[in-house]
Write a protein that holds these residues in place. Structure first.
Motif, PDB file in Angstrom:
ATOM      1  N   GLN A 264       0.923  -1.329  -0.094  1.00  0.00           N
ATOM      2  CA  GLN A 264      -0.034  -0.123  -0.029  1.00  0.00           C
ATOM      3  C   GLN A 264       0.645   1.195   0.151  1.00  0.00           C
ATOM      4  O   GLN A 264       0.543   2.371  -0.754  1.00  0.00           O
ATOM      5  CB  GLN A 264      -1.091  -0.177   1.048  1.00  0.00           C
ATOM      6  CG  GLN A 264      -2.142  -1.014   0.896  1.00  0.00           C
ATOM      7  CD  GLN A 264      -3.247  -1.175   1.751  1.00  0.00           C
ATOM      8  OE1 GLN A 264      -4.239  -0.815   1.679  1.00  0.00           O
ATOM      9  NE2 GLN A 264      -2.768  -1.757   2.857  1.00  0.00           N
ATOM     10  N   PRO A 265       1.875   1.358   0.607  1.00  0.00           N
ATOM     11  CA  PRO A 265       2.803   2.435   0.753  1.00  0.00           C
ATOM     12  C   PRO A 265       3.224   2.981  -0.827  1.00  0.00           C
ATOM     13  O   PRO A 265       3.252   3.982  -1.395  1.00  0.00           O
ATOM     14  CB  PRO A 265       3.987   2.229   1.370  1.00  0.00           C
ATOM     15  CG  PRO A 265       3.592   1.429   2.518  1.00  0.00           C
ATOM     16  CD  PRO A 265       2.379   0.307   1.737  1.00  0.00           C
ATOM     17  N   GLU A 440       0.510  16.817   3.145  1.00  0.00           N
ATOM     18  CA  GLU A 440       0.116  15.924   3.950  1.00  0.00           C
ATOM     19  C   GLU A 440      -0.207  14.488   3.168  1.00  0.00           C
ATOM     20  O   GLU A 440       0.154  13.270   3.610  1.00  0.00           O
ATOM     21  CB  GLU A 440      -1.311  16.070   4.610  1.00  0.00           C
ATOM     22  CG  GLU A 440      -1.283  16.949   5.697  1.00  0.00           C
ATOM     23  CD  GLU A 440      -0.507  16.302   7.019  1.00  0.00           C
ATOM     24  OE1 GLU A 440      -0.751  15.242   7.029  1.00  0.00           O
ATOM     25  OE2 GLU A 440      -0.016  17.256   7.846  1.00  0.00           O
ATOM     26  N   LEU A 441      -0.599  14.473   2.087  1.00  0.00           N
ATOM     27  CA  LEU A 441      -0.910  13.529   1.093  1.00  0.00           C
ATOM     28  C   LEU A 441       0.529  12.868   0.928  1.00  0.00           C
ATOM     29  O   LEU A 441       0.602  11.603   0.886  1.00  0.00           O
ATOM     30  CB  LEU A 441      -1.342  13.942  -0.074  1.00  0.00           C
ATOM     31  CG  LEU A 441      -3.025  14.274  -0.194  1.00  0.00           C
ATOM     32  CD1 LEU A 441      -3.373  14.396  -1.535  1.00  0.00           C
ATOM     33  CD2 LEU A 441      -3.650  12.941   0.265  1.00  0.00           C
ATOM     34  N   CYS A 442       1.417  13.712   0.557  1.00  0.00           N
ATOM     35  CA  CYS A 442       2.807  13.020   0.127  1.00  0.00           C
ATOM     36  C   CYS A 442       3.483  12.135   1.525  1.00  0.00           C
ATOM     37  O   CYS A 442       4.260  11.427   1.216  1.00  0.00           O
ATOM     38  CB  CYS A 442       3.601  14.119  -0.315  1.00  0.00           C
ATOM     39  SG  CYS A 442       3.262  14.542  -1.899  1.00  0.00           S
ATOM     40  N   ALA A 443       2.939  12.618   2.585  1.00  0.00           N
ATOM     41  CA  ALA A 443       3.384  11.932   3.760  1.00  0.00           C
ATOM     42  C   ALA A 443       2.833  10.620   4.140  1.00  0.00           C
ATOM     43  O   ALA A 443       3.209   9.962   4.767  1.00  0.00           O
ATOM     44  CB  ALA A 443       3.434  12.940   5.067  1.00  0.00           C
ATOM     45  N   LEU A 444       1.608  10.276   3.519  1.00  0.00           N
ATOM     46  CA  LEU A 444       0.795   9.139   3.825  1.00  0.00           C
ATOM     47  C   LEU A 444       1.795   7.909   3.694  1.00  0.00           C
ATOM     48  O   LEU A 444       1.625   7.069   4.487  1.00  0.00           O
ATOM     49  CB  LEU A 444      -0.315   9.032   3.003  1.00  0.00           C
ATOM     50  CG  LEU A 444      -1.422   9.966   3.436  1.00  0.00           C
ATOM     51  CD1 LEU A 444      -2.802   9.900   2.522  1.00  0.00           C
ATOM     52  CD2 LEU A 444      -1.820   9.867   4.924  1.00  0.00           C
ATOM     53  N   PRO A 445       2.406   7.600   2.474  1.00  0.00           N
ATOM     54  CA  PRO A 445       3.061   6.604   2.107  1.00  0.00           C
ATOM     55  C   PRO A 445       3.944   5.939   3.426  1.00  0.00           C
ATOM     56  O   PRO A 445       3.862   4.776   4.113  1.00  0.00           O
ATOM     57  CB  PRO A 445       3.926   6.550   1.043  1.00  0.00           C
ATOM     58  CG  PRO A 445       3.125   7.495   0.319  1.00  0.00           C
ATOM     59  CD  PRO A 445       2.460   8.583   1.225  1.00  0.00           C
ATOM     60  N   LYS A 447       3.638   6.931   6.620  1.00  0.00           N
ATOM     61  CA  LYS A 447       2.828   6.578   7.760  1.00  0.00           C
ATOM     62  C   LYS A 447       2.229   5.311   7.630  1.00  0.00           C
ATOM     63  O   LYS A 447       2.105   4.662   8.745  1.00  0.00           O
ATOM     64  CB  LYS A 447       1.983   7.851   8.032  1.00  0.00           C
ATOM     65  CG  LYS A 447       2.233   9.322   8.155  1.00  0.00           C
ATOM     66  CD  LYS A 447       1.479  10.353   8.429  1.00  0.00           C
ATOM     67  CE  LYS A 447       2.260  11.635   8.715  1.00  0.00           C
ATOM     68  NZ  LYS A 447       1.316  12.678   8.771  1.00  0.00           N
ATOM     69  N   ILE A 448       1.790   5.056   6.390  1.00  0.00           N
ATOM     70  CA  ILE A 448       1.264   3.689   6.334  1.00  0.00           C
ATOM     71  C   ILE A 448       2.438   2.600   6.487  1.00  0.00           C
ATOM     72  O   ILE A 448       2.007   1.478   7.250  1.00  0.00           O
ATOM     73  CB  ILE A 448       0.655   3.400   4.752  1.00  0.00           C
ATOM     74  CG1 ILE A 448      -0.389   4.307   4.532  1.00  0.00           C
ATOM     75  CG2 ILE A 448       0.458   1.969   4.576  1.00  0.00           C
ATOM     76  CD1 ILE A 448      -1.014   4.248   2.922  1.00  0.00           C
ATOM     77  N   SER A 449       3.513   2.904   6.094  1.00  0.00           N
ATOM     78  CA  SER A 449       4.468   2.040   6.473  1.00  0.00           C
ATOM     79  C   SER A 449       4.984   1.768   7.996  1.00  0.00           C
ATOM     80  O   SER A 449       5.094   0.686   8.725  1.00  0.00           O
ATOM     81  CB  SER A 449       6.067   2.508   5.936  1.00  0.00           C
ATOM     82  OG  SER A 449       5.785   2.470   4.581  1.00  0.00           O
ATOM     83  N   GLU A 450       4.629   2.924   8.709  1.00  0.00           N
ATOM     84  CA  GLU A 450       5.021   2.863  10.206  1.00  0.00           C
ATOM     85  C   GLU A 450       3.959   1.985  10.806  1.00  0.00           C
ATOM     86  O   GLU A 450       4.018   1.265  11.542  1.00  0.00           O
ATOM     87  CB  GLU A 450       4.594   4.480  10.582  1.00  0.00           C
ATOM     88  CG  GLU A 450       5.757   5.006  11.189  1.00  0.00           C
ATOM     89  CD  GLU A 450       5.409   6.568  11.630  1.00  0.00           C
ATOM     90  OE1 GLU A 450       4.736   6.732  12.722  1.00  0.00           O
ATOM     91  OE2 GLU A 450       5.460   7.316  10.876  1.00  0.00           O
TER      92      GLU A 450
END
Ligand code: F6R
Length: 611
Positions: A264-265, A440-445, A447-450
């Motif tokens: 998903q990331p 914020e959108l670009c930081a999502l991958p 955060k998903i990995s975290e």
């Protein structure tokens, strides 16, 4: 639903066909079969009820027992007639000289069957495919020419189909036609391949032809020829597939679903990268112009299952950021309820496969009503993509597990980007807000990995709750939207009864189902709403339910709320992209713990091509 493969080349056909069918297993099936033109030019058929292993046992030693370089194969998901060997495909005419496999549904099959019976045909199965085969045979006998027989078939038949046919008189050729069911053709070093989906071809080639509705394919001497129904030759563009075989394999993971959860990331990042250029959203590939954005009166979103759930998130986000009316509807309902439209709506069809029959029907209804249409699809060249005015391709890559995860995540990104585009073009977002939200959108991958790094906590929680038979998900706003997706995931792969409720709605009736063995999971990512949902959790706790919480970092939750999975914080509009991850993992681990077939849950098919 159902898978078709075809092979014509220098190798023994059976192993290639079996390999292709294995790659299409994800589509869902309950019987399988194949037909090969054998060494003496006769068509041999082998079929088996159940999984492909049953068919493999029958063909023995990996298919080497039937010799022949040309054949077709099929996995059947029963529609007309129970799943058994007799109803399994391929089907044949009386002397076995015309043999076919078919996906889809022939709607007027009883009428056609009656006509064929009057002309002396008899039937051995309950299937519409036997009727289709004998109809082709009828016209072949009448006109003595395969192309003509197939075009006559297409003129007479109503419904959806991908049909592949072998004619005993043409032992080195395969004929095929499609309408509303997918079909791809690939060529490699003098060999020809046919399949319902790209993964079946990837081992051999990444250059494919997407055959369009009512186009006839003839595979012959290492070449693919295409014709319209008047039998005039067509030239189709060759499309290069930019993902490789590894993308469609498990790559060391125990299940495709777990692999896809972990992809998903990348799915989110690839989708973002495709539509962000120089720090701005660029929809030139989508072809949605600023003029269309400005003139849109309202938005109607349609989809089925998880795609519909992505639409629910999109509705919350778009209405809030763009101040435009958005309604989200189940595709299966939209078509039949005579919807009222003004004509200036944008109709958004969301679909991973791009082949879901109900979503196709809703899209066609929107087109009939004269509304502009946008497809959000993952599969290149699919029907929904081809029939829409604008196309947003999600870049999730091939999704094999029946339960969608990465495609859903990529659909959310499509929704956010659309909302930001509308917001900035229509002036409801300042440049500063727009830039902040894009960041914020670009930081999502990441955060998903975290969240994925903490998967063992979810696994542990799954093992503690594996015997629960009733699980509720509650939340408000976007948290409710994430809950309905979490609940569907749980139902479909763990077979545990589950419901998702808007937290405030529970006490209007459904709370009477809450008892001591019930587990209620609250999703709390929205600061303003968390206290209210926490209050609703207290209500069920005082009725003896166990409770657990998925909460965003920084959101205050009362200690009494029990076990909490904490996810990183992001802008409130995008939290579904993070809260859904532990929900997917929870469903996955429960399914594994219960010994279910995670990737191919019972009764389900990946691409639902019937209404
Ligand atoms: C659930 C799931 C289904 C699909 C639905 C629509 O995990 O996969 O609910 O979302 O059948 O399929 P597509 O997106 O192919 O139209």
């Amino acid at each position: 639903m159902c898978g078709i493969v075809g092979y014509l080349g220098k190798k023994q056909a059976v192993p290639v066909l079996l390999d292709g069918l294995t790659k299409l297993e994800y589509r869902g099936y309950d019987s399988a079969g194949l037909a090969v033109v054998n060494a003496i030019g006769k068509i041999e058929i082998i079929k088996a009820h159940g999984k492909l292993t049953e068919l493999k046992k029958k063909v023995k030693s990996c298919g080497k027992t039937i010799k022949g370089l040309c054949g077709i194969g099929h996995t059947r998901w029963a529609t007309h007639g129970v799943p058994n060997e007799n109803n399994a495909h391929p089907h044949a005419n009386d002397d076995g000289s015309v043999v076919a496999v078919h996906n889809g549904i022939i709607e007027n099959y009883s009428e056609l069957k009656e006509k064929l019976i009057k002309r002396g045909y008899t039937f051995y199965s309950e299937t519409d495919t036997e009727v289709a085969t004998k109809l082709v045979d009828y016209y072949y006998r009448k006109y003595g020419e395969p192309l003509r027989a197939i075009s006559e078939f297409a003129f007479r038949v109503r419904g959806s189909y991908a049909l592949a046919v072998l004619f005993g008189d043409y032992p080195n050729e395969i004929y095929a036609i499609r309408k509303d069911c997918p079909m791809v053709v690939g060529l490699a070093g003098g060999e020809c391949f046919l399949a319902s989906d790209v993964p079946a071809l990837l081992k051999y080639t990444r250059d494919v032809y997407y055959v369009d509705n009512l186009q006839i394919t003839r595979l012959k001497q290492g070449k693919a020829e295409f014709f319209n129904l008047d039998r005039e030759m067509l030239s189709l563009p060759l499309t290069h597939i930019d993902w490789d075989l590894k993308a469609a394999e498990k790559d060391g993971f125990e299940h495709y679903m777990l692999k896809e959860i972990h992809e998903q990331p990348a799915a989110v990042k690839n989708t973002l990268n495709c539509y962000l250029k120089n720090g701005k959203i660029d929809f030139s590939e989508v072809k949605l112009s600023d003029e269309t954005v400005k003139s849109t009166g309202s938005v109607i979103i349609c989809g089925c299952g998880s795609a519909y759930h992505a639409g629910v998130v999109m509705q919350y986000v778009m209405e809030d950021l763009c101040r435009i009316p958005v309604r989200v509807e189940l595709a299966s309902e939209f078509r039949y309820r005579n919807p009222v439209v003004a004509g200036n709506e944008l109709f958004v069809a969301i679909s991973q496969s791009g082949e879901t029959a109900d979503t196709i029907a809703a899209l066609r209804e929107a087109k009939r009503l004269g509304i502009k249409t946008l497809a959000v699809v993952n599969v290149y060249g699919s029907t929904i993509a081809r029939e829409s005015d604008f196309v947003f391709y999600t870049k999730a890559g091939p999704e094999i597990s029946v339960a969608t995860t990465k495609a859903y995540s990529a659909q959310l990104i499509a929704g956010y980007l659309l909302a930001l585009k509308y917001g900035v073009v229509r002036g409801t977002l300042t440049d500063e807000n727009y830039r902040a939200l894009l960041n914020e959108l670009c930081a999502l991958p990441d955060k998903i990995s975290e969240i994925l790094k903490e998967q063992s906590a979810v696994q542990q929680f799954a093992s503690e709750t594996v015997n629960r038979e009733n699980v509720f998900f509650i939340g408000r706003g976007i948290d409710y939207a994430a809950g309905i997706e979490g609940s569907l995931k749980l139902k479909e792969i763990s077979y545990i009864h589950s419901e998702a409720y808007a937290a405030g709605e529970l006490k209007h009736g459904t709370i009477s189902l809450i008892e001591s063995e019930t587990l209620v999971i609250g999703v709390l990512t929205q600061d303003k709403l968390a206290e209210k949902t926490a209050g609703n959790l207290e209500e069920v706790k005082s009725r003896d339910a166990s409770i657990a919480v998925i909460a965003a970092e920084g959101v205050k939750i009362p200690e009494s709320c029990g076990k909490a999975v904490v996810i990183p914080c992001t802008d409130g509009h995008f939290t579904a992209s993070l809260s859904v991850i532990p929900l997917q993992l929870y469903a996955y681990y429960l399914s594994v713990l219960r010994g279910n077939d995670v990737d191919k849950p019972r009764n389900l098919a990946k691409s639902v091509t019937v209404e």
